[in-house]
Write an enzyme that holds these catalytic residues in place. Sequence first.
Site: not given
Length: 393
Positions: A292, A343
């Site tokens: 991430y 995202y």
Amino acid sequence: MRDRTLRGRVAIVGIGETTYYRHGQSPHAEFKLALQAILAACADAGIGPHEIDGFASYSNDRNDASRLAAALGVKRLRSTTMQWGGGGGGNCAAVANGAAAIAGGLADCVVAFRALAQGQFGRFGQAPASPTISGDMAWQAPYGVLSPGQKFAMKARRFMHEHGVRQEALRAIAMASYAHAQRNPRAVMHGKPLTESKYDDSRWIVEPFHLFDCCMENDGAAAVIMVPAERAKDFKGLPVYVLGAATGSDHRVAAPAHNAPNYASSSFSTVAPDLFRMAGIGPSDVGSVQSYENFTGGVLMALAEHGFFAPGEANDFLRLENLLAPDGRLPLNTSGGNLAECYMHGFELVLEAVRQVRGTSTAQAPRHDVSLVIGGPMVTPVSNLLVGSEATL
């Protein structure tokens, strides 16, 4: 202790996603996006959606499990879990919670998912507009620290100062994601390569983060289907097994803002050892990492805290050639990650880890029996996940 593990007990048998859109540009409502991703995962597994009996998500996903069950024709809803915490720290935890429900006998077919439609509900990356705030923002906002970038830049800068990490290390992380996105037609930044000069010349958002150190904001949804390992081969897709999962944070990480004992940290110093302990493997066994990226500084710290290099070795390890598939030492974010694929609060990283183990990634790592997913570095709680092939069991 053998029963207190997820290793080899649960398999991911289906993955699905929608088209990924720039934030605010989805033509569909968030609930519809969630349904589309779940149906795509069911198709990948070769099952009907009525076979699902559990749902798992995170970051206050707005798509209620009972409503999803009704829309999908679920015959019997048995398990619904939501991981605490904002941002992407719960992406792996959602998988872990769903897997735990299966391992504990609470469900037999769980879908873990995340859906976002920021045009419908508002952007995540903006500073809050509410006149009343609480928690750590009550300490930060009076001093103008309003956005995630401002908050996390200080942690990253402290780590870089303490260990002599140069800006080029962050640049390599960003360029690896963009390079892999050029090979992934699903990526929002496909066809938009990043060069060293483009990175260096981009505007500062908040030092040490340039524009390309910061994640995108997107609309879409992604999902995975999980079942007990003994049923894994009954489905169409090649099964990928959960080897380990962990979630949590370091000591007093939520102490008054910017006052945690281990300040320059991604919050994985205690979580990463739990992950490898459950999986029974170490960092050297990992063939690729899907980390991430809220900001590249978090990736830097998370990789160090997962044991891929000592902090003082970051400049030597974090070179672009080391992070690229197929020839790099540790292929990183092989679909483009939050910086360049999309995202989806990091859930797209779970799908890419499954693709790596299946051997179907657009940027395939040569060692792909084990892939690591890192969720939400620098937030709290964080989570991580190791998935592997049948040969790893």
